[in-house]
Design an enzyme around this catalytic site. Sequence first.
Site, PDB file in Angstrom:
ATOM      1  N   PRO A 102     -11.361   2.474  -3.106  1.00 47.77           N
ATOM      2  CA  PRO A 102     -10.391   1.802  -2.132  1.00 47.77           C
ATOM      3  C   PRO A 102     -10.741   0.954  -1.183  1.00 47.77           C
ATOM      4  CG  PRO A 102     -10.912   3.991  -1.518  1.00 47.77           C
ATOM      5  CD  PRO A 102     -11.739   3.605  -2.850  1.00 47.77           C
ATOM      6  N   LYS A 103     -10.214  -0.098  -0.955  1.00 46.07           N
ATOM      7  CA  LYS A 103     -10.638  -1.085   0.070  1.00 46.07           C
ATOM      8  C   LYS A 103      -9.977  -0.766   1.687  1.00 46.07           C
ATOM      9  CE  LYS A 103     -10.713  -6.195   1.415  1.00 46.07           C
ATOM     10  NZ  LYS A 103      -9.808  -5.995   2.497  1.00 46.07           N
ATOM     11  N   ILE A 104     -11.020  -0.148   2.219  1.00 47.27           N
ATOM     12  CA  ILE A 104     -10.381   0.527   3.451  1.00 47.27           C
ATOM     13  C   ILE A 104      -9.801  -0.709   4.607  1.00 47.27           C
ATOM     14  CG2 ILE A 104     -11.059   2.263   5.364  1.00 47.27           C
ATOM     15  CD1 ILE A 104     -11.262   3.164   2.460  1.00 47.27           C
TER      16      ILE A 104
ATOM     17  N   GLY B   1      -6.314  -2.273  -0.680  1.00 40.58           N
ATOM     18  CA  GLY B   1      -6.329  -3.060  -2.259  1.00 40.58           C
ATOM     19  C   GLY B   1      -7.448  -2.132  -2.585  1.00 40.58           C
TER      20      GLY B   1
END
Length: 581
Positions: free
Chosen positions: A128-130, A283
Site C-alpha cells: 500500500p502507498k501510505i 494507492g
Amino acid sequence: MHLFWFIALIFCSFIAATAAATSTPICPPWPQGRLENEIARLSSRLESWDVEYHQQGKSSIDDGIYDNLRDKQRFWLTCADKPVTEPVLRSGKGALNHPVAHTGLRKLATRADVARWMKDKKSLWVQPKIDGVAVTLIYKAGQLAAMLSRGDGQSGQNWTEKALNIRAIPQQIGNKSDVVVLQGELFLMMNDHQQNKQGGLNARAKVAGAMMRRTTPAILQQIGIFIWEWPDGPVVMATRLEQLKQMGFPLTADFTQPVTTVSQVSQWRDDWYQHPLPFVTDGVVVREASEPEGRYWRNRPANWAVAWKYPAIRKLTDVIGIEYSVGRSGKRAVVLQLQPVTIDDKQVSRVSLGSPQRLKEWDIVIGDRVAVSLAGRGIPRLDEVVWRVVMREQTRESDEGEIFDSFTCFQPTGRCREQFLSRLVWLSGPQGLGIKGLGRETWRKLLDAQQIPTLISGLFLGEKELKALPGIGEKRAQKLYAQIQLSRQKSFRQWITALGFPTAGLGMTEKRSWRQLREMTLEQWQAGQGIGPKGAAQIQRFLQHPKVVEIIERLQHERLPAFYQADSDDRYSVNDPNQDS
C-alpha cells in the site's frame, strides 16, 4: 456583436470542438509572450509550495492537484519549446545529509501502464502507498542515532528528538551492524480506516504539523511507521521482511505481497482501497526486490518501483470553451466545455454552471483549470477552480440584452435557435412525447438541415428525410420514423405537456378538450389547487398564444387522435382518442 468578439467566439468554438474530439491535450492558442508569462506564474507558485512542503512541513495543496499542476507546467514548457527540468528542492537551515538519497516514485495512470512496466521483470512485490511523511532512520550498532525528514531527498531536518517520543519507532534493534539505514513513512494510526468511504481525513498534514512543532505534542503517540526501503539490505525480499519484523517493524511484512501479474496488483489495490486498514493510503507501490546499491541512489524517481494511485473521484481538466444557452422556459444557462476526462468510466467534456451570474461568482475564463466530479445519476459537477490563468479574458453572452421567457421562440428565427432547440428536446423527451432516439444532437442535425421550421415539423418527416441526415443511416431512420408514428397516438395531456402547457394546470385538463380549456375564465383557472393568479395568467397566455393555436390547428388538421373532431359540436374526444369517426 462586435466583429472582434464574433471572430473570438468562432475561434474558441473551433478549439473546443477540436479538443472535444480527443483527450490529448492541445497547446493553448496564446502568443509566446503570454505563454511564458503563464508558465512563470505557475512555476513560481509550484516552487513556493515545494518550500512549504519540504522546509516547513506544510501541505497547502492536495497532492493530486500538485502533481496535476506540475504536469501542466511541463506540458506548457513543451508548448513553449522550453527545456523541461525537474524541480531543484532545497532543505531548510540546519539540514543534515541523508546517508542514502531518497528516491521518488513515478506515478502510472492506468492498469495498462502498470502491465507494461511489469513486463519482463522478476520478483515483484506490491505494498500500500501510505499517505504520510517520509523519513530516514539511522541505527548505529543497533541504537537509534538519528531520524531525518525527507527534505529535498539529499538532506533533511533533524527530527531525532521527536523520534524518541514515538513508541512505534524502536530505540534499539537486534541488528548490530555499524550502520543500518531505513527509509519509511510516518503515518497517523487509524482504527479500521476505509479509504473508499472516508478519504484522506487530512492525516498527512496532522503528522507533518506535529513533527514541525517545537513542543512535544501528545499526537506523537498516535504516529506509526511503515518501512518501505532498506538500502543495501537483504537481496531476497522474504529475508528482508522477516528481519524488519524482528527489528520491530512488523507492518512491512504484513502489507507486502508477492505478485506476478497485473491482475494480482489490481486485486490488492482494490482490497486495500475498500477494506479496513490501520493507516490512510492513496494507492499502491509495485517494486522489484532487486535494487542498485545505495551509493547510486539519487533524489529522482526510482526505476525499480512505481506507484499506481487509487481511482480519482474527481479529475482536473482545462476549460476550453464557455457556451451560453437558453432553456425551454427562456432561462439562460452557462455550460463549460472541458478538455475531455474520464471519471468512473464516463467521459466528461461539459459541465453546467447554471445562470450567467454563477459564472461571474466562480470567476472562470477559458484556460482555467478546474476539478470536476460526478454527482447523483452520474451528472458532471464543478467542484473547484484549482488554477486561474493570468489573463482574465471574459467571454460575452451572444444574446446579452435579449428577453426570453416561456412564450418566446416557437420558431428557430433570429437568435431563437437555442431556446427553440430546448423546446424540441422537451417535446421528444420523457416529460413530453417520449420519442426514443430523438435527442438534442438529432434535433440539431434537423435544424442544420433546415427541416423543422416549426415546433412540430419534425414529427411529420418521412424516412427519406431522416435517412438523409448525417450519421443516421437507413436502419436508424426506420426506427426513428416508427417512434415518431407512435408519438402521434399519445394522449391529449401528453401532447399539451410536450408543447409547454404550464405544469400547475395539468390537473385541470382531465376530461376536457382543447376548446373547453380555451373557454375557461381566469377565475376558473385561479380556483384550481396550487395555481393562483400568476399561474392562471400563464395558462391563459399559453392557451391564447398565436403560435400555440397555430400548432394545435395543424394537429387537428392532421387528425391526430388526441385532437380528433368527434362530433358536430366541435368538441374533441380525450376519453377515447382512438375511437372511429
